[in-house]
Design a protein around this motif. Structure first.
Motif, PDB file in Angstrom:
ATOM      1  N   ALA A  66      45.572  45.907  40.361  1.00  0.00           N
ATOM      2  CA  ALA A  66      46.784  45.333  40.967  1.00  0.00           C
ATOM      3  C   ALA A  66      48.006  46.193  40.641  1.00  0.00           C
ATOM      4  N   TYR A  69      47.813  49.751  42.217  1.00  0.00           N
ATOM      5  CA  TYR A  69      48.038  49.568  43.659  1.00  0.00           C
ATOM      6  C   TYR A  69      49.531  49.380  43.935  1.00  0.00           C
ATOM      7  N   ASN A 103      45.758  50.391  54.301  1.00  0.00           N
ATOM      8  CA  ASN A 103      45.167  49.070  54.050  1.00  0.00           C
ATOM      9  C   ASN A 103      46.217  47.975  54.207  1.00  0.00           C
ATOM     10  N   GLY A 126      42.370  37.970  45.694  1.00  0.00           N
ATOM     11  CA  GLY A 126      42.718  39.285  45.129  1.00  0.00           C
ATOM     12  C   GLY A 126      43.964  39.846  45.765  1.00  0.00           C
ATOM     13  N   SER A 127      45.033  39.060  45.739  1.00  0.00           N
ATOM     14  CA  SER A 127      46.248  39.359  46.510  1.00  0.00           C
ATOM     15  C   SER A 127      47.010  40.561  46.006  1.00  0.00           C
ATOM     16  N   ASP A 152      44.688  35.807  42.272  1.00  0.00           N
ATOM     17  CA  ASP A 152      44.317  37.111  41.696  1.00  0.00           C
ATOM     18  C   ASP A 152      43.974  36.885  40.226  1.00  0.00           C
ATOM     19  N   VAL A 153      43.180  37.788  39.686  1.00  0.00           N
ATOM     20  CA  VAL A 153      42.780  37.674  38.285  1.00  0.00           C
ATOM     21  C   VAL A 153      43.777  38.391  37.369  1.00  0.00           C
ATOM     22  N   ASP A 154      44.658  39.196  37.936  1.00  0.00           N
ATOM     23  CA  ASP A 154      45.549  40.044  37.135  1.00  0.00           C
ATOM     24  C   ASP A 154      46.780  39.255  36.690  1.00  0.00           C
ATOM     25  N   VAL A 176      43.180  33.290  39.089  1.00  0.00           N
ATOM     26  CA  VAL A 176      41.807  32.789  39.161  1.00  0.00           C
ATOM     27  C   VAL A 176      40.896  33.919  39.631  1.00  0.00           C
ATOM     28  N   SER A 206      40.654  44.496  50.440  1.00  0.00           N
ATOM     29  CA  SER A 206      40.421  45.478  49.376  1.00  0.00           C
ATOM     30  C   SER A 206      40.154  44.821  48.022  1.00  0.00           C
ATOM     31  N   GLN A 209      35.355  44.965  46.742  1.00  0.00           N
ATOM     32  CA  GLN A 209      34.769  46.099  46.025  1.00  0.00           C
ATOM     33  C   GLN A 209      34.789  45.884  44.513  1.00  0.00           C
ATOM     34  N   HIS A 210      35.601  44.875  44.087  1.00  0.00           N
ATOM     35  CA  HIS A 210      35.629  44.561  42.655  1.00  0.00           C
ATOM     36  C   HIS A 210      34.551  43.548  42.283  1.00  0.00           C
ATOM     37  N   SER A 258      37.616  44.260  36.879  1.00  0.00           N
ATOM     38  CA  SER A 258      36.411  44.958  37.317  1.00  0.00           C
ATOM     39  C   SER A 258      36.753  46.223  38.091  1.00  0.00           C
TER      40      SER A 258
HETATM   41  C1  LIG Z   1      43.151  47.108  45.650  1.00  0.00           C
HETATM   42  S1  LIG Z   1      44.011  45.658  45.181  1.00  0.00           S
HETATM   43  C2  LIG Z   1      44.290  44.887  46.755  1.00  0.00           C
HETATM   44  C3  LIG Z   1      45.511  44.004  46.778  1.00  0.00           C
HETATM   45  C4  LIG Z   1      45.806  43.325  48.118  1.00  0.00           C
HETATM   46  N1  LIG Z   1      44.767  42.387  48.492  1.00  0.00           N
HETATM   47  C5  LIG Z   1      45.976  44.348  49.219  1.00  0.00           C
HETATM   48  O1  LIG Z   1      45.030  44.580  49.974  1.00  0.00           O
HETATM   49  O2  LIG Z   1      47.026  44.935  49.325  1.00  0.00           O
HETATM   50  C6  LIG Z   1      42.665  44.698  44.534  1.00  0.00           C
HETATM   51  C7  LIG Z   1      43.097  43.400  43.919  1.00  0.00           C
HETATM   52  O3  LIG Z   1      41.935  42.631  43.565  1.00  0.00           O
HETATM   53  C8  LIG Z   1      42.199  42.006  42.331  1.00  0.00           C
HETATM   54  N2  LIG Z   1      40.938  41.658  41.672  1.00  0.00           N
HETATM   55  C9  LIG Z   1      40.033  42.478  41.082  1.00  0.00           C
HETATM   56  N3  LIG Z   1      39.006  41.768  40.583  1.00  0.00           N
HETATM   57  C10 LIG Z   1      39.276  40.463  40.854  1.00  0.00           C
HETATM   58  C11 LIG Z   1      38.598  39.250  40.570  1.00  0.00           C
HETATM   59  N4  LIG Z   1      37.435  39.234  39.922  1.00  0.00           N
HETATM   60  N5  LIG Z   1      39.169  38.096  40.993  1.00  0.00           N
HETATM   61  C12 LIG Z   1      40.371  38.098  41.655  1.00  0.00           C
HETATM   62  N6  LIG Z   1      41.043  39.225  41.940  1.00  0.00           N
HETATM   63  C13 LIG Z   1      40.511  40.394  41.548  1.00  0.00           C
HETATM   64  C14 LIG Z   1      42.977  43.026  41.548  1.00  0.00           C
HETATM   65  O4  LIG Z   1      43.675  42.439  40.451  1.00  0.00           O
HETATM   66  C15 LIG Z   1      43.895  43.568  42.624  1.00  0.00           C
HETATM   67  O5  LIG Z   1      45.083  42.855  42.718  1.00  0.00           O
END
Ligand SMILES: C[S@@+](CC[C@H](N)C(=O)[O-])C[C@H]1O[C@@H](n2cnc3c(N)ncnc32)[C@H](O)[C@@H]1O
Length: 312
Positions: A66, A69, A103, A126-127, A152-154, A176, A206, A209-210, A258
């Motif tokens: 997060a 990004y 993206n 994962g906002s 988001d988890v962050d 969460v 995006s 992938q996590h 992750s």
């Molecule tokens: C590449 S960023 C994408 C942010 C946004 N969705 C965008 O497309 O602009 C990936 C996001 O996924 C979140 N993330 C990663 N693992 C996660 C999980 N297990 N649960 C929730 N969010 C997660 C990260 O914290 C990060 O904010």
């Protein structure tokens, strides 16, 4: 290690629509363990338990998706460790700034499309940090009253999001884990805002992938809880176009949460298989319904597969 807010590439023009509504984002002091009202370097009364500075959580010693990004997008919710990795990615992995902007541009087009299709409530998985052209900004720009529950988890993304959205009745931010469907769907920020008896736009830009395991199964569990007419919008990091995706995977292996794992087009097709995809189907993010009069924002190599579909 979290330094003062710093903007990435201050001279670089932001793409149209990105960041136009971004507030002058400042890292919330609480997130830094700084008691309200304190001034670094100045002696004050001894802190009581409530205001005693807490150690910086271990999470902040490692870069996070997060925050990196946010840095690449030109935001302000990141620290030195994130800037170092963001700079290394930029130096060694091609134009990752163009890739993350592409993206976000897909996010804007997909949300606008869903608003026009009548979706008026969104669950965003994962906002990331909710600035730099994120969902509530697109909604506001579209003069819509639609709601968005960010998750988001962050913890920096969440602290930042909660501070930013505190006064917004149509947006919330919950900390969460996307892999815990029940926890997401019962988070107060989600239940207070969204009515799952009505169609919902499930957004997963995006983030999948996590998810190391069965991402298609996970999305299926979310879709099973939504009513027909609901929608799914997905973008997913890939190595299919070659380029530096494997290098990105290597450099981000130590992310605080992750690490990302690229998936192939076939794997992403399985993730969206529970929906009827709208034209042009599963495609490169930059090629998904580019705006009339504006050329497709296509980076090379192209980094995300993207699709939007409706639940049968
Ligand atoms: C590449 S960023 C994408 C942010 C946004 N969705 C965008 O497309 O602009 C990936 C996001 O996924 C979140 N993330 C990663 N693992 C996660 C999980 N297990 N649960 C929730 N969010 C997660 C990260 O914290 C990060 O904010």
């Amino acid at each position: 290690m979290l330094g003062p807010p710093r903007r990435h590439r201050p001279d670089a023009p932001a793409p149209a629509g990105v960041g136009e509504l971004a507030e002058p984002a400042v890292m919330p002091r609480a997130a830094l363990g700084v008691p309200p009202g304190s001034v670094p370097g100045q002696a004050g009364p001894p802190p009581d338990e409530a205001t005693r500075p807490r150690p910086i959580p271990e999470e902040f010693e490692r870069p996070s998706s997060a925050r990196v990004y946010d840095y690449l997008l030109g935001g302000a919710a990141h620290g030195a460790v994130d800037r170092r990795l963001g700079d290394e990615l930029t130096r060694t992995s091609g134009d990752v700034v163009a890739l993350v902007r592409e993206n976000r541009a897909f996010l804007r087009r997909a949300v606008r499309f869903l608003l026009a299709a009548g979706i008026d409530q969104f669950l965003d998985l994962g906002s990331g940090v909710p600035t730099m052209g994120n969902v509530h900004e697109v909604i506001a720009r579209s003069r819509s009253t639609a709601r968005v529950a960010y998750t988001d988890v962050d913890s920096i993304a969440a602290t930042h999001g909660q501070a930013l959205l505190a006064a917004a009745p149509t947006a919330s931010y919950s900390t969460v884990d996307v892999t815990d469907v029940e926890a997401v769907l019962t988070a107060p920020g989600v239940t207070d805002l969204l009515d799952l008896r009505r169609p919902v736009g499930l957004l997963a830009f995006s983030v999948l992938q996590h998810v190391r395991g069965d991402a298609a199964g996970l999305v299926g569990r979310y879709l099973a809880r939504l009513v027909p007419g609901s929608a799914l919008a997905v973008s997913h990091f890939t190595a299919d176009d070659g380029g530096a995706a494997r290098n990105v995977e290597r450099l981000t292996a130590d992310y605080a949460h992750s690490a990302p794992r690229a998936r192939t087009r076939d794997e992403v097709a399985r993730i969206v298989a529970g929906t009827d995809l709208v034209e042009p189907g599963l495609t490169w993010a930059g090629e998904w319904r580019p705006e009339a009069g504006r050329p497709a924002t296509v980076t090379a190599p192209r980094g995300h597969w993207a699709a939007v579909g409706f639940l049968r």
